[in-house]
Write an enzyme that holds these catalytic residues in place. Sequence first.
Site, short mmCIF file in Angstrom:
data_model
loop_
_atom_site.label_atom_id
_atom_site.label_comp_id
_atom_site.label_asym_id
_atom_site.label_seq_id
_atom_site.Cartn_x
_atom_site.Cartn_y
_atom_site.Cartn_z
N GLU A 101 0.07 -2.03 -7.37
CA GLU A 101 -0.63 -0.55 -7.30
C GLU A 101 -0.18 0.60 -8.35
OE1 GLU A 101 -5.05 -1.15 -5.31
OE2 GLU A 101 -3.66 0.43 -4.31
N GLY B 173 0.90 -0.96 -0.15
CA GLY B 173 0.41 0.16 0.13
C GLY B 173 0.22 1.47 -0.10
N ASN C 248 3.54 5.49 5.48
CA ASN C 248 4.75 6.15 5.88
C ASN C 248 5.53 3.63 6.00
OD1 ASN C 248 5.50 8.07 5.72
ND2 ASN C 248 6.20 7.57 8.50
N ASN D 13 -11.51 6.03 3.53
CA ASN D 13 -11.09 6.11 2.40
C ASN D 13 -11.64 4.85 1.32
OD1 ASN D 13 -9.37 8.31 2.66
ND2 ASN D 13 -7.46 6.92 3.20
#
Length: 504
Positions: free
Chosen positions: A293, A268, A271, A383
């Site tokens: 992605e 993903g 950080n 999200n």
Amino acid sequence: MSERIANATHRQKLMSAEDAAALINDGDQIGFGGFTGSGYPKALPGALAKRIKESHDRGEKFTVNVFTGASTAPELDGALASVDGIGWRMPYQSDPQMRNKINDGTSFYTDIHLSEAGMMVREGFFGNIDFAIIEAAKITEDGHIIPTSSIGNNNVWVEKADKVIVEVNSWQSEDLEGMHDIYYGFALPPNRVPIPITHPGDRIGEKYLRIPQNKVVAVVETSDPDRNTPFKPIDDDSRKIAGYLLDFYDNEVKQGRMPKNLLPLQSGVGNIPNAVLDGLLHSDLEHLTSYTEVIQDGMIDLIDAGKLDVASATAFSLSPEYAHKMNENAAFYREHIILRPQEISNHPEAIRRLGVVGANGMIEADIYGNVNSTHVMGSRMMNGIGGSGDFTRNAYISAFVSPSTAKNGDISAIVPMVSHVDHTEHDGMVIITEQGIADLRGLAPRQRAPKIIENCAHPDYRPMLMDYYERALRDCKFKHTPHLLSEAYSWHTRFLETGTMKMN
């Protein structure tokens, strides 16, 4: 811009963003380009938002339904949400104003696995697409569209939409031409055939988007940058989590379950993933690959260091510094980076075949391994699920990572029962916090709970979790997955009532 719009027919369709926005009507369904703040249209959404506000000021109804690849930017989601211009949206978002409109009930939101969004539109599940509005680096002499810094669902939008509006953006590097790989081999069930990818570096499509010239009703010139947000400095917790994950990978290699150069990596955004990439940069590993992605700063560093041979994705998610580097050196990076439609980058078939090793973030996990990655306190959308479900369910190994607490320690990321389930206990294999790692493979629920509590929970919450589990084990009649249903959500209720999950 004449060299950017080489096709004479398309040059004749040049107009302002305001004139292009005037073509759109109340109730239209629009497929917008864009994925994680890259490659989205920059000018037209703002012009459309202005038109919508003027209509609302006159007392007229005007909303549109918004389809995207994933999150976009304030210039798109934020602009349209701020004027109550979005009636319905899919499949993923991250804009604060859009999030607020979803949570206050102004806008409907359908949260969809990213690999499935294009297929559902192709099947007609959501009705007709009136407009596709996409960004291009250039239009070739024969009318082909060269995409920019993302592809997302652009190929689906331009295929299914009645009309297409193209923003040609001179900020985007022309040397992106050749980086894209648009696959046109899809057919709807029962006529589908295997996707011919056996390595992350395989190219199986074309370098441009096909669009019938009669579909294009407007061309708009822009020169605005993508939304490139600086990454925060890597903190101690992120480094600890990354260290546990890299040690886990090293052990998998030692056990003979992965080759020395690992398997294709997916992660993903944020950080922790960048801390993992930084760890790989300073390791002795070479000839790494990625099937993911988004391309982040850390992947660019790995390419520069000669450690990452190829990265396959659907978009960039870069800091301003690295976006500039990409624009300046796109001719080099296109030899190592492939941008694909998200229905390929996230496709379960390819993920499973390649043996992708995935790591994604979470909001919370429960003591049995169920994961919530979308809703705060069960109801407040953050999200969306994005591609985490695509990779978690189908990866060779799938991990979830998070700090063990949030809100200065008032929220525990490990709870008795998650307040919303995105990924069931059957999908995630590994949970990691800065406290440690819980490898859940092969464990029954009653074996998982002590391991997650002891290895991943923060010490402030560990005794509370163990107390809950032991009482559930004692008092619950059925022992496979013991729960105290009267208390399972008491931690969330306590936080909503007192501002902390801790017991006074």
